[in-house]
Motif scaffolding. Structure first.
Motif, mmCIF file in Angstrom:
data_model
loop_
_atom_site.group_PDB
_atom_site.id
_atom_site.type_symbol
_atom_site.label_atom_id
_atom_site.label_comp_id
_atom_site.label_asym_id
_atom_site.label_seq_id
_atom_site.Cartn_x
_atom_site.Cartn_y
_atom_site.Cartn_z
ATOM 1 N N ASP A 99 9.680 74.974 100.980
ATOM 2 C CA ASP A 99 9.366 75.562 99.678
ATOM 3 C C ASP A 99 10.600 75.460 98.801
ATOM 4 O O ASP A 99 11.686 75.110 99.261
ATOM 5 C CB ASP A 99 8.890 77.020 99.809
ATOM 6 C CG ASP A 99 10.040 77.984 100.073
ATOM 7 O OD1 ASP A 99 11.071 77.549 100.645
ATOM 8 O OD2 ASP A 99 9.921 79.164 99.723
ATOM 9 N N GLU A 100 10.415 75.723 97.510
ATOM 10 C CA GLU A 100 11.522 75.698 96.549
ATOM 11 C C GLU A 100 11.745 77.103 96.010
ATOM 12 O O GLU A 100 10.799 77.777 95.595
ATOM 13 C CB GLU A 100 11.215 74.743 95.387
ATOM 14 C CG GLU A 100 11.363 73.277 95.747
ATOM 15 C CD GLU A 100 11.301 72.384 94.526
ATOM 16 O OE1 GLU A 100 12.093 71.444 94.421
ATOM 17 O OE2 GLU A 100 10.448 72.652 93.654
ATOM 18 N N GLN A 101 12.993 77.541 96.052
ATOM 19 C CA GLN A 101 13.369 78.845 95.505
ATOM 20 C C GLN A 101 14.702 78.674 94.779
ATOM 21 O O GLN A 101 15.473 77.740 95.060
ATOM 22 C CB GLN A 101 13.517 79.877 96.624
ATOM 23 C CG GLN A 101 12.329 80.035 97.530
ATOM 24 C CD GLN A 101 11.465 81.230 97.163
ATOM 25 O OE1 GLN A 101 11.611 81.839 96.099
ATOM 26 N NE2 GLN A 101 10.541 81.588 98.041
ATOM 27 N N TYR A 102 14.961 79.592 93.867
ATOM 28 C CA TYR A 102 16.248 79.558 93.175
ATOM 29 C C TYR A 102 17.334 80.138 94.073
ATOM 30 O O TYR A 102 17.159 81.184 94.699
ATOM 31 C CB TYR A 102 16.172 80.350 91.869
ATOM 32 C CG TYR A 102 15.568 79.566 90.733
ATOM 33 C CD1 TYR A 102 16.339 78.673 90.004
ATOM 34 C CD2 TYR A 102 14.222 79.710 90.407
ATOM 35 C CE1 TYR A 102 15.791 77.938 88.959
ATOM 36 C CE2 TYR A 102 13.654 78.990 89.370
ATOM 37 C CZ TYR A 102 14.446 78.102 88.654
ATOM 38 O OH TYR A 102 13.896 77.376 87.637
ATOM 39 N N GLY B 10 20.006 77.517 90.804
ATOM 40 C CA GLY B 10 19.348 76.218 90.906
ATOM 41 C C GLY B 10 18.165 76.262 91.856
ATOM 42 O O GLY B 10 18.170 76.987 92.859
ATOM 43 N N LEU B 11 17.132 75.477 91.546
ATOM 44 C CA LEU B 11 15.914 75.412 92.349
ATOM 45 C C LEU B 11 16.137 74.420 93.496
ATOM 46 O O LEU B 11 16.331 73.226 93.260
ATOM 47 C CB LEU B 11 14.739 74.978 91.480
ATOM 48 C CG LEU B 11 13.328 75.196 92.021
ATOM 49 C CD1 LEU B 11 13.070 76.663 92.310
ATOM 50 C CD2 LEU B 11 12.307 74.668 91.017
ATOM 51 N N VAL B 12 16.090 74.940 94.730
ATOM 52 C CA VAL B 12 16.484 74.148 95.895
ATOM 53 C C VAL B 12 15.344 74.119 96.921
ATOM 54 O O VAL B 12 14.849 75.171 97.322
ATOM 55 C CB VAL B 12 17.743 74.748 96.568
ATOM 56 C CG1 VAL B 12 18.200 73.861 97.728
ATOM 57 C CG2 VAL B 12 18.863 74.922 95.553
ATOM 58 N N PRO B 13 14.908 72.930 97.358
ATOM 59 C CA PRO B 13 13.927 72.854 98.452
ATOM 60 C C PRO B 13 14.609 73.090 99.798
ATOM 61 O O PRO B 13 15.693 72.556 100.055
ATOM 62 C CB PRO B 13 13.390 71.429 98.335
ATOM 63 C CG PRO B 13 14.489 70.657 97.689
ATOM 64 C CD PRO B 13 15.227 71.607 96.794
ATOM 65 N N ARG B 14 13.965 73.902 100.648
ATOM 66 C CA ARG B 14 14.491 74.175 101.988
ATOM 67 C C ARG B 14 13.325 74.277 102.974
ATOM 68 O O ARG B 14 12.224 74.689 102.597
ATOM 69 C CB ARG B 14 15.246 75.509 102.025
ATOM 70 C CG ARG B 14 16.456 75.628 101.122
ATOM 71 C CD ARG B 14 17.697 75.060 101.758
ATOM 72 N NE ARG B 14 18.888 75.377 100.965
ATOM 73 C CZ ARG B 14 20.078 74.827 101.165
ATOM 74 N NH1 ARG B 14 20.239 73.928 102.134
ATOM 75 N NH2 ARG B 14 21.110 75.161 100.415
ATOM 76 N N TYR C 271 24.752 73.651 96.989
ATOM 77 C CA TYR C 271 23.295 73.585 96.856
ATOM 78 C C TYR C 271 22.852 72.560 95.806
ATOM 79 O O TYR C 271 21.737 72.031 95.866
ATOM 80 C CB TYR C 271 22.699 74.959 96.566
ATOM 81 C CG TYR C 271 22.908 75.491 95.166
ATOM 82 C CD1 TYR C 271 22.162 75.006 94.086
ATOM 83 C CD2 TYR C 271 23.810 76.522 94.918
ATOM 84 C CE1 TYR C 271 22.332 75.508 92.811
ATOM 85 C CE2 TYR C 271 23.981 77.030 93.651
ATOM 86 C CZ TYR C 271 23.250 76.525 92.603
ATOM 87 O OH TYR C 271 23.414 77.026 91.332
ATOM 88 N N VAL C 272 23.709 72.264 94.838
ATOM 89 C CA VAL C 272 23.331 71.285 93.811
ATOM 90 C C VAL C 272 23.075 69.907 94.428
ATOM 91 O O VAL C 272 22.321 69.096 93.871
ATOM 92 C CB VAL C 272 24.412 71.193 92.718
ATOM 93 C CG1 VAL C 272 24.468 72.469 91.899
ATOM 94 C CG2 VAL C 272 25.788 70.911 93.334
ATOM 95 N N ASP C 273 23.680 69.646 95.593
ATOM 96 C CA ASP C 273 23.443 68.374 96.272
ATOM 97 C C ASP C 273 22.037 68.297 96.850
ATOM 98 O O ASP C 273 21.558 67.202 97.189
ATOM 99 C CB ASP C 273 24.459 68.181 97.404
ATOM 100 C CG ASP C 273 25.885 68.195 96.901
ATOM 101 O OD1 ASP C 273 26.127 67.679 95.796
ATOM 102 O OD2 ASP C 273 26.761 68.743 97.593
ATOM 103 N N ARG C 274 21.371 69.445 96.999
ATOM 104 C CA ARG C 274 20.022 69.492 97.571
ATOM 105 C C ARG C 274 18.937 69.525 96.500
ATOM 106 O O ARG C 274 17.757 69.405 96.807
ATOM 107 C CB ARG C 274 19.885 70.746 98.432
ATOM 108 C CG ARG C 274 20.835 70.820 99.616
ATOM 109 C CD ARG C 274 20.389 69.936 100.730
ATOM 110 N NE ARG C 274 21.158 70.174 101.950
ATOM 111 C CZ ARG C 274 21.034 69.449 103.059
ATOM 112 N NH1 ARG C 274 20.167 68.441 103.082
ATOM 113 N NH2 ARG C 274 21.769 69.711 104.125
ATOM 114 N N MET C 275 19.308 69.718 95.258
ATOM 115 C CA MET C 275 18.312 69.863 94.211
ATOM 116 C C MET C 275 17.621 68.526 93.908
ATOM 117 O O MET C 275 18.210 67.453 94.063
ATOM 118 C CB MET C 275 18.962 70.414 92.931
ATOM 119 C CG MET C 275 19.457 71.857 93.059
ATOM 120 S SD MET C 275 20.289 72.448 91.565
ATOM 121 C CE MET C 275 18.953 72.346 90.355
ATOM 122 N N THR C 276 16.385 68.608 93.468
ATOM 123 C CA THR C 276 15.647 67.419 93.058
ATOM 124 C C THR C 276 16.294 66.832 91.797
ATOM 125 O O THR C 276 16.577 67.579 90.847
ATOM 126 C CB THR C 276 14.187 67.779 92.772
ATOM 127 O OG1 THR C 276 13.614 68.359 93.947
ATOM 128 C CG2 THR C 276 13.394 66.545 92.372
#
Length: 508
Positions: free
Chosen positions: A425-428, A439-443, A483-488
């Motif tokens: 899912d994606e959460q901030y 940032g909105l990050v998928p995990r 986490y910015v490295d994981r963002m879409t």
């Protein structure tokens, strides 16, 4: 078919209850057990078939730790019901305030700060009720100073050069049990330059006197701090269910004090106090009084002042009273490296355990200390983690604490992810090293992590939902990622000033 305001308020209460129950991962049956209700009753309230009662609302608020949200929805419903001629409502304060099993409750706190002879004297009086099931043998109190509250960098440097000491505090504590005043021993828990945590012990040279379930007692403790270390502010943080909080400033009239106040909570940013501060002139002194009932858990109330006929305190960097600094500056002042520092992009070094156990313990102690400091800087409603590289320590160690602040942090030494769920899912997310944005990050919704113990043995722990996100975030730090490295790609960052989910847990 239209619904009445009372019906809409009852629906709002039921929705708030359901949101916090599911956020905690509890079934209706589990919540009912914790609250001491029949499971069908919880189901009927959420299904709008039964209307909530005051006792139900208080128990739900305490069990779900909703920071006042559930209780606020009930008060809105109860007020509308009263206007509509509903059943007689008990006056505030009648009956038992919170149910057994809640733990310690502050029935009344009175905090007084007196300034005289270039020194601040702080006296706290707390009336406690043990609503739990176990005797209480100690009580935690905190002392924090901040000489320049508008400039954390300067204040941090000042307190490193002039640390607060226990000797100068001259801390004294007493237990007042129906007129019998017993001195209490105390033991230091944390000793930092500008921050102290102390256990007040329910004992003295004559023996022990625990606070048993169902009993009440009044604790009094006092300390003093010179003006050279205490800035012009006095803050009270609500860490236990509290029924009434009263604050008084006692200042010299010839200093012409000007006083104002602000409050923050898990669900709101800083705002002026909701009720005015009352001023009373008494001879050569001026007293400023403020009070509130049923403050939400984790709320903070701060009174600030300046002496108009005194030279203003030094305000570096052009900040005057009420000036603000960026969120990242507060983290930097606490010793946390910020985005752009080379160490944050480097993989951390693994410990050779058990040979480097002493080094590992020292690193974990540093991480534990910063978690304590962070609680004074920001309300972490989603949980919080800290990795050693963020403190400039290039070791593979991190601590992760869930949203429940009473929970012990999870220690991760030499961790690595060995399996993940296919569902994501994606959460901030926020980051202590990049605190001005979200940032909105998928995990993945579940991760399995292999990590080391002090003796070098390795275990695998499975984490889900919020803890999976927190743990994955910290392991990224140990691998040199933010986490910015994981963002879409293409998804923008959100400035913290525009982020609207501060104070709310992640939703699953």
């Amino acid at each position: 078919m239209t619904t009445s305001p009372v019906e809409r308020a009852a629906e709002s209460f039921a929705a708030e209850l359901a949101r916090h129950r599911t956020g905690r991962g509890l079934s209706k049956k589990q919540l009912a057990t914790l609250m001491g209700f029949d499971p069908s009753y919880v189901s009927h309230v959420e299904g709008r078939r039964h209307r909530p009662t005051e006792d139900f609302a208080r128990r739900a608020e305490a069990v779900l730790e909703a920071s006042g949200a559930i209780w606020q929805r009930f008060r809105e419903y109860d007020e509308l019901r009263g206007r509509a001629g509903g059943p007689h409502r008990e006056p505030p304060g009648s009956g038992q305030w919170l149910p057994p099993g809640t733990g310690l409750v502050v029935e009344r706190e009175t905090a007084t700060l007196t300034y005289t002879d270039e020194r601040y004297h702080c006296a706290i009086r707390r009336e406690l009720y043990n609503a739990g099931t176990e005797p209480v043998t100690r009580y935690l109190v905190r002392v924090a100073v901040d000489r320049y509250p508008n400039d954390p960098v300067h204040s941090n440097r000042h307190h490193r050069e002039h640390p607060l000491t226990f000797a100068e505090l001259q801390l004294q504590a007493y237990r007042d049990d129906g007129g019998t005043r017993e001195p209490m021993r105390w033991r230091a828990k944390h000793d930092r330059d500008a921050f102290k945590e102390v256990w007040l012990l329910f004992e003295n040279e004559e023996g022990r006197f625990p606070l048993y379930p169902g009993d009440r007692v009044t604790l009094e403790y006092a300390y003093r701090v010179g003006r050279d270390k205490w800035g012009p502010w006095f803050q009270r943080a609500v860490r236990l269910p509290t029924r009434h909080l009263a604050v008084r400033l006692d200042l010299p009239a010839d200093h012409e004090p000007k006083v104002w106040g602000a409050e923050t909570s898990l669900s709101s940013e800083e705002a002026p106090l909701r009720t005015p501060i009352q001023r009373h002139d008494e001879g050569g002194r001026v007293c400023f009084d403020w009070a509130t009932d049923d403050p939400p858990l984790n709320a903070r109330y701060r009174m600030q002042w300046r002496f108009r006929n005194q030279p203003p305190d030094e305000e570096p960097d052009g900040l005057g009273p009420g000036g603000r600094v960026r969120a990242s500056d507060r983290m930097r002042a606490a010793g946390i490296l910020q985005r752009g520092d080379d160490l944050l992009w480097q993989p951390a070094r693994q410990f050779d355990l058990p040979h480097e156990e002493r080094v590992a313990r020292d690193v974990v102690d540093r991480l534990s200390a910063i978690l304590v400091r962070l609680d004074e800087l920001h309300p972490f409603s989603k949980g919080v983690g800290i990795a050693a590289p963020q403190l400039g320590l290039g070791w593979a160690a991190a601590l992760v604490r869930p949203a429940d602040r009473a929970a012990e942090p999870v220690m991760l030494l030499n961790p690595r992810v060995v399996d993940t769920a296919s569902d994501t899912d994606e959460q901030y997310e926020g980051c202590l090293s990049f605190f001005d944005h979200r940032g909105l990050v998928p995990r993945p919704l579940r991760i399995d992590v292999e990590h080391a113990q002090w003796d070098g043995s390795r275990v695998i722990t499975s984490f889900e939902h919020a803890m999976a996100r927190l743990v994955a975030h910290e392991i990224d730090h140990l691998e040199g990622r933010l986490y910015v490295d994981r963002m879409t790609p293409g998804v923008p960052l959100v400035p913290v000033e525009e982020y609207r989910e501060t104070g709310h847990p992640w939703r699953y």
